[in-house]
Motif scaffolding. Structure first.
Motif, PDB file in Angstrom:
ATOM      1  N   PHE A 159      10.562  17.765 -57.469  1.00  0.00           N
ATOM      2  CA  PHE A 159      10.860  17.051 -59.094  1.00  0.00           C
ATOM      3  C   PHE A 159       9.796  17.422 -59.966  1.00  0.00           C
ATOM      4  CE2 PHE A 159      14.980  18.153 -57.916  1.00  0.00           C
ATOM      5  CZ  PHE A 159      15.546  18.458 -58.925  1.00  0.00           C
ATOM      6  N   GLN A 160       8.655  17.283 -60.757  1.00  0.00           N
ATOM      7  CA  GLN A 160       7.841  15.828 -61.645  1.00  0.00           C
ATOM      8  C   GLN A 160       9.599  14.961 -62.049  1.00  0.00           C
ATOM      9  OE1 GLN A 160       6.101  18.036 -64.955  1.00  0.00           O
ATOM     10  NE2 GLN A 160       5.114  16.075 -64.987  1.00  0.00           N
ATOM     11  N   VAL A 161       8.790  13.645 -61.723  1.00  0.00           N
ATOM     12  CA  VAL A 161       9.276  12.934 -62.464  1.00  0.00           C
ATOM     13  C   VAL A 161       8.771  12.144 -62.928  1.00  0.00           C
ATOM     14  CG1 VAL A 161      10.677  10.886 -61.525  1.00  0.00           C
ATOM     15  CG2 VAL A 161      11.019  12.429 -59.666  1.00  0.00           C
ATOM     16  N   TYR A 162       8.885  11.538 -64.054  1.00  0.00           N
ATOM     17  CA  TYR A 162       8.348  11.038 -64.832  1.00  0.00           C
ATOM     18  C   TYR A 162       9.250   9.761 -65.594  1.00  0.00           C
ATOM     19  CZ  TYR A 162       6.892  11.033 -70.393  1.00  0.00           C
ATOM     20  OH  TYR A 162       6.494   9.885 -71.201  1.00  0.00           O
ATOM     21  N   TYR A 163       8.176   8.254 -65.700  1.00  0.00           N
ATOM     22  CA  TYR A 163       8.513   7.424 -66.242  1.00  0.00           C
ATOM     23  C   TYR A 163       8.263   7.064 -67.703  1.00  0.00           C
ATOM     24  CZ  TYR A 163       9.940   7.136 -61.154  1.00  0.00           C
ATOM     25  OH  TYR A 163      10.322   7.256 -59.974  1.00  0.00           O
ATOM     26  N   ASP A 164       8.728   6.554 -68.498  1.00  0.00           N
ATOM     27  CA  ASP A 164       8.058   5.899 -69.469  1.00  0.00           C
ATOM     28  C   ASP A 164       9.418   4.408 -70.430  1.00  0.00           C
ATOM     29  OD1 ASP A 164       7.757   5.753 -72.818  1.00  0.00           O
ATOM     30  OD2 ASP A 164       8.271   7.821 -72.816  1.00  0.00           O
ATOM     31  N   THR A 165       7.646   3.607 -70.243  1.00  0.00           N
ATOM     32  CA  THR A 165       8.210   2.154 -69.162  1.00  0.00           C
ATOM     33  C   THR A 165       8.651   1.407 -71.453  1.00  0.00           C
ATOM     34  OG1 THR A 165       5.804   1.514 -69.179  1.00  0.00           O
ATOM     35  CG2 THR A 165       7.730   1.633 -67.745  1.00  0.00           C
ATOM     36  N   VAL A 166       7.853   2.420 -72.207  1.00  0.00           N
ATOM     37  CA  VAL A 166       7.448   2.298 -73.642  1.00  0.00           C
ATOM     38  C   VAL A 166       9.289   3.258 -74.147  1.00  0.00           C
ATOM     39  CG1 VAL A 166       6.341   2.170 -75.626  1.00  0.00           C
ATOM     40  CG2 VAL A 166       5.495   1.357 -73.693  1.00  0.00           C
ATOM     41  N   GLY A 167       9.278   4.408 -73.758  1.00  0.00           N
ATOM     42  CA  GLY A 167      10.077   4.771 -74.934  1.00  0.00           C
ATOM     43  C   GLY A 167      11.233   4.572 -73.297  1.00  0.00           C
ATOM     44  N   ARG A 168      11.723   4.038 -72.347  1.00  0.00           N
ATOM     45  CA  ARG A 168      12.606   3.580 -71.445  1.00  0.00           C
ATOM     46  C   ARG A 168      13.774   4.644 -71.593  1.00  0.00           C
ATOM     47  NH1 ARG A 168      11.963  -0.036 -69.164  1.00  0.00           N
ATOM     48  NH2 ARG A 168      14.420  -0.710 -69.159  1.00  0.00           N
ATOM     49  N   LYS A 169      12.515   5.431 -70.997  1.00  0.00           N
ATOM     50  CA  LYS A 169      12.931   6.519 -69.497  1.00  0.00           C
ATOM     51  C   LYS A 169      12.758   7.346 -69.024  1.00  0.00           C
ATOM     52  CE  LYS A 169      11.207   9.978 -72.856  1.00  0.00           C
ATOM     53  NZ  LYS A 169      11.229  10.812 -74.568  1.00  0.00           N
ATOM     54  N   ILE A 170      13.370   7.653 -68.209  1.00  0.00           N
ATOM     55  CA  ILE A 170      12.833   8.999 -66.811  1.00  0.00           C
ATOM     56  C   ILE A 170      13.033  10.629 -67.463  1.00  0.00           C
ATOM     57  CG2 ILE A 170      13.504   9.061 -64.198  1.00  0.00           C
ATOM     58  CD1 ILE A 170      13.354   6.504 -63.471  1.00  0.00           C
ATOM     59  N   GLY A 171      12.447  11.105 -66.519  1.00  0.00           N
ATOM     60  CA  GLY A 171      12.383  12.113 -67.203  1.00  0.00           C
ATOM     61  C   GLY A 171      12.725  13.168 -65.875  1.00  0.00           C
ATOM     62  N   PHE A 172      12.647  14.199 -65.076  1.00  0.00           N
ATOM     63  CA  PHE A 172      12.942  15.346 -64.305  1.00  0.00           C
ATOM     64  C   PHE A 172      12.291  16.338 -63.980  1.00  0.00           C
ATOM     65  CE2 PHE A 172      17.440  13.190 -64.201  1.00  0.00           C
ATOM     66  CZ  PHE A 172      17.484  14.000 -63.992  1.00  0.00           C
ATOM     67  N   VAL A 173      12.041  17.521 -62.756  1.00  0.00           N
ATOM     68  CA  VAL A 173      12.617  18.859 -64.265  1.00  0.00           C
ATOM     69  C   VAL A 173      11.946  18.970 -62.619  1.00  0.00           C
ATOM     70  CG1 VAL A 173      10.032  18.902 -64.958  1.00  0.00           C
ATOM     71  CG2 VAL A 173      11.487  20.748 -64.897  1.00  0.00           C
ATOM     72  N   PRO A 174      12.868  20.177 -62.230  1.00  0.00           N
ATOM     73  CA  PRO A 174      12.418  20.767 -61.111  1.00  0.00           C
ATOM     74  C   PRO A 174      10.769  21.693 -60.823  1.00  0.00           C
ATOM     75  CG  PRO A 174      14.923  21.592 -61.512  1.00  0.00           C
ATOM     76  CD  PRO A 174      14.171  20.754 -62.320  1.00  0.00           C
ATOM     77  N   LYS A 175       9.901  21.847 -59.735  1.00  0.00           N
ATOM     78  CA  LYS A 175       8.596  22.430 -60.289  1.00  0.00           C
ATOM     79  C   LYS A 175       8.375  22.234 -58.941  1.00  0.00           C
ATOM     80  CE  LYS A 175       4.211  21.092 -61.967  1.00  0.00           C
ATOM     81  NZ  LYS A 175       3.354  19.994 -62.662  1.00  0.00           N
ATOM     82  N   SER A 176       7.565  23.302 -58.248  1.00  0.00           N
ATOM     83  CA  SER A 176       6.055  23.478 -57.005  1.00  0.00           C
ATOM     84  C   SER A 176       5.493  22.603 -57.047  1.00  0.00           C
ATOM     85  CB  SER A 176       6.285  24.548 -56.805  1.00  0.00           C
ATOM     86  OG  SER A 176       4.901  25.041 -55.512  1.00  0.00           O
ATOM     87  N   CYS A 177       5.530  21.269 -56.432  1.00  0.00           N
ATOM     88  CA  CYS A 177       4.158  20.640 -56.885  1.00  0.00           C
ATOM     89  C   CYS A 177       3.429  20.827 -54.917  1.00  0.00           C
ATOM     90  CB  CYS A 177       5.029  19.095 -55.788  1.00  0.00           C
ATOM     91  SG  CYS A 177       6.111  17.861 -56.932  1.00  0.00           S
ATOM     92  N   VAL A 178       3.388  21.365 -54.027  1.00  0.00           N
ATOM     93  CA  VAL A 178       2.233  22.420 -53.367  1.00  0.00           C
ATOM     94  C   VAL A 178       1.460  22.402 -54.232  1.00  0.00           C
ATOM     95  CG1 VAL A 178       2.296  23.479 -51.642  1.00  0.00           C
ATOM     96  CG2 VAL A 178       4.297  22.941 -51.994  1.00  0.00           C
ATOM     97  N   GLY A 179       0.298  21.899 -53.494  1.00  0.00           N
ATOM     98  CA  GLY A 179      -1.106  21.967 -53.643  1.00  0.00           C
ATOM     99  C   GLY A 179      -1.574  23.217 -52.728  1.00  0.00           C
ATOM    100  N   ARG A 180      -2.743  23.305 -52.935  1.00  0.00           N
ATOM    101  CA  ARG A 180      -3.495  24.205 -52.304  1.00  0.00           C
ATOM    102  C   ARG A 180      -3.739  23.873 -50.948  1.00  0.00           C
ATOM    103  NH1 ARG A 180      -9.027  25.501 -54.897  1.00  0.00           N
ATOM    104  NH2 ARG A 180      -6.851  27.294 -55.369  1.00  0.00           N
ATOM    105  N   GLY A 181      -4.135  24.569 -49.618  1.00  0.00           N
ATOM    106  CA  GLY A 181      -3.217  24.310 -48.621  1.00  0.00           C
ATOM    107  C   GLY A 181      -4.969  24.184 -47.585  1.00  0.00           C
TER     108      GLY A 181
END
Length: 520
Positions: free
Chosen positions: A498-520
């Motif tokens: 998941f891409q997990v997003y923190y916004d301490t100014v906007g006071r929210k967390i966002g998340f969305v499914p996503k392949s996080c695997v980079g090049r091996g």
């Protein structure tokens, strides 16, 4: 070992004791330090010195697991996913695997169930740490970073992140001229620190120590400054600030609280420098920190990296963690600033809650959990912060295995047991988890129920790889969540891919499914 006692005299004696140890550790400056006048700010607590991707098919609320894809997948992560921003990046970061000092097998590598047992133990300590911080923080706080010197404009930085002992490492540069340090990324702590010379007690690390007198931009914080007073236990060595910081497993760091320039890789390939970043220069560091050079505190308290650099990054950062079973060569991105904002469709945003008793952690509102498409019979209050600041639900990258409050774990485990009765249990499993399905022949795959966290603002539907881990050493699948005394912590295994997003100014967390695997 010192034990906690009541009374302000004991507090002051304890603080002087810690500072004296620090002074003795900071040789060859002993004579100057012993002559210092130590002072501590009045507090109502005594410092607690040392305390004990998977291919899946979903049918009728079930998933069929296939680990073979995970072991072979060498995909690319293209962070031009931020093409909606002027600062898009493509980063491939090293994932580092460490054995945690566990028993090795013939080829010198730890068995996967040993690594998992280590992760379970660390995660349980983390859950206890949340309660301990209730005594350490109180409700005090400052607005660090609001008056950050320098004219750095908001934009985006990126840092290399790598998993080690269940944690993740980021590369940062400190000082002038800059020196490179690998620090553990921790959303559950605020203070950033590195091991410094001279060092009375230091654990082994791969890099050399930070040497203050070789940096032309180095200076010590004065006593009475806003940042110094923001420490849990601010102390003074004559006129300069001294810090003391402990963790749930009993490890600690103490030393000078200092300013220096921090440098990170700009998302456009240019270095970005921020002067007067406050961090700990540790002269006495005890415990195990995976051989890292220190900690990068990404909590939301006033001393944290996001808080100090709020005018630079606008309180925004995100990460995308690779699968726990991925090869050590796989990578995970950590982004700061505008580049951190997810632009994939389907992002869910949930509000951050405030717990004034523990300002560090990222609390959210969890309403319920579904297993196999059925909402479990759990009171929503089981996930809430109580009247004295305990319990609640937290997002935390530093916890590997998700912790579920006692009654919540009982309901979830019962549902998982009932839905997997067709599979034999691995009774001799030593992973430290409560449910392991065993007896799988080559190519045999279990069918497990689906699982969803129902947050206030959006549902987080977990892929099965985020709650059932395959252990090749025992040919078993283990449910990767455990019970905690009261708090619920959404750990890194459940956040992977998941891409997990923190916004301490906007006071929210966002998340969305996503392949996080980079090049091996």
């Amino acid at each position: 070992m010192l034990r906690k006692k009541s009374g302000r005299c004991t507090e002051r004696a304890a603080a002087i004791f810690v500072s004296t140890i620090y002074c003795l550790a900071a040789l060859p400056r002993t004579s100057d330090c012993l002559a210092a006048t130590l002072s501590t700010r009045a507090t109502d607590q005594t410092p607690p010195f040392i305390v004990d991707k998977l291919q899946s098919s979903q049918q009728s609320g079930t998933f069929t697991l296939d680990t073979r894809t995970v072991r072979r997948a060498l995909l690319h992560v293209d962070l031009h996913a931020n093409q909606g921003h002027s600062h898009g990046v493509r980063v491939e970061m090293q994932r580092i695997e460490s054995p945690c000092g566990l028993q090795k097998v013939e080829d010198g590598r730890p068995r996967d169930h040993h690594k998992l047992r280590c992760a379970v133990h660390r995660s349980s300590l983390r859950a206890r740490e949340v309660g301990k911080k209730l005594h350490a923080h109180g409700s005090k706080g400052t607005k660090a970073g609001d008056n950050l010197p320098g004219g750095t404009s908001a934009g985006g930085f990126t840092a290399t992140v790598a998993a080690a002992r269940g944690e993740y490492l980021a590369t940062v540069r400190l000082g002038t001229p800059e020196r490179v340090f690998s620090v553990i990324v921790d959303t559950g702590s605020d203070l950033t620190w590195v091991q410094c010379s001279p060092c009375g007690t230091c654990y082994s690390q791969n890099d050399s120590l930070f040497i203050p007198n070789t940096s032309t931009s180095f200076t010590k914080l004065a006593c009475g400054t806003e940042l110094c007073n923001g420490l849990p236990y601010p102390m003074c060595n004559q006129t300069t600030c001294v810090y003391w910081y402990s963790y749930g497993d009993g490890s600690l760091s103490t030393g000078d609280f200092v300013y220096d320039t921090i440098t990170m890789d700009g998302i456009n390939g240019q270095k970005q420098q921020v002067p007067n970043f406050a961090f700990g220069c540790g002269h006495d560091n005890e415990g195990s920190f995976a051989g890292a050079d220190g900690i990068l505190g990404l909590g939301q308290g006033p001393l944290s990296f996001p808080s100090q650099l709020k005018t630079v990054f606008n309180g925004k950062f995100s990460y995308c963690l690779v699968d726990w079973l991925a090869p050590p060569t796989q990578t995970s991105p950590l982004l700061f600033g505008d580049a951190a904002v997810p632009t994939f469709p389907g992002v869910k945003y949930i509000s951050l809650l405030t717990n004034p008793k523990v300002p560090t952690y990222y609390y959210v509102k969890l309403n319920g959990i579904s297993v196999g498409g059925k909402l479990l019979n759990i009171s929503s209050t089981a996930f809430d912060i109580d009247s004295v600041g305990r319990a609640g639900t937290i997002f935390d990258s530093g916890t590997t295995v998700t912790q579920l409050a006692g009654e919540v774990h009982q309901e979830v485990l019962a549902a998982m047991n009932a839905s997997t009765m067709d599979y034999p249990r691995k009774s001799d499993d030593s992973s430290g988890l409560d449910l392991c399905l065993g007896g799988f022949a080559e190519g045999q795959l279990p069918t497990v129920p689906s699982m969803t966290f129902h947050f206030e603002g959006g549902d987080m539907e977990l892929p099965p790889s985020n709650y059932f881990i395959f252990l090749e050493s025992s040919q078993s699948y283990c449910f990767s969540m455990v019970s905690s005394p009261d708090v619920t912590i959404i750990g890194s295994i459940q956040q992977q891919n998941f891409q997990v997003y923190y916004d301490t100014v906007g006071r929210k967390i966002g998340f969305v499914p996503k392949s996080c695997v980079g090049r091996g």
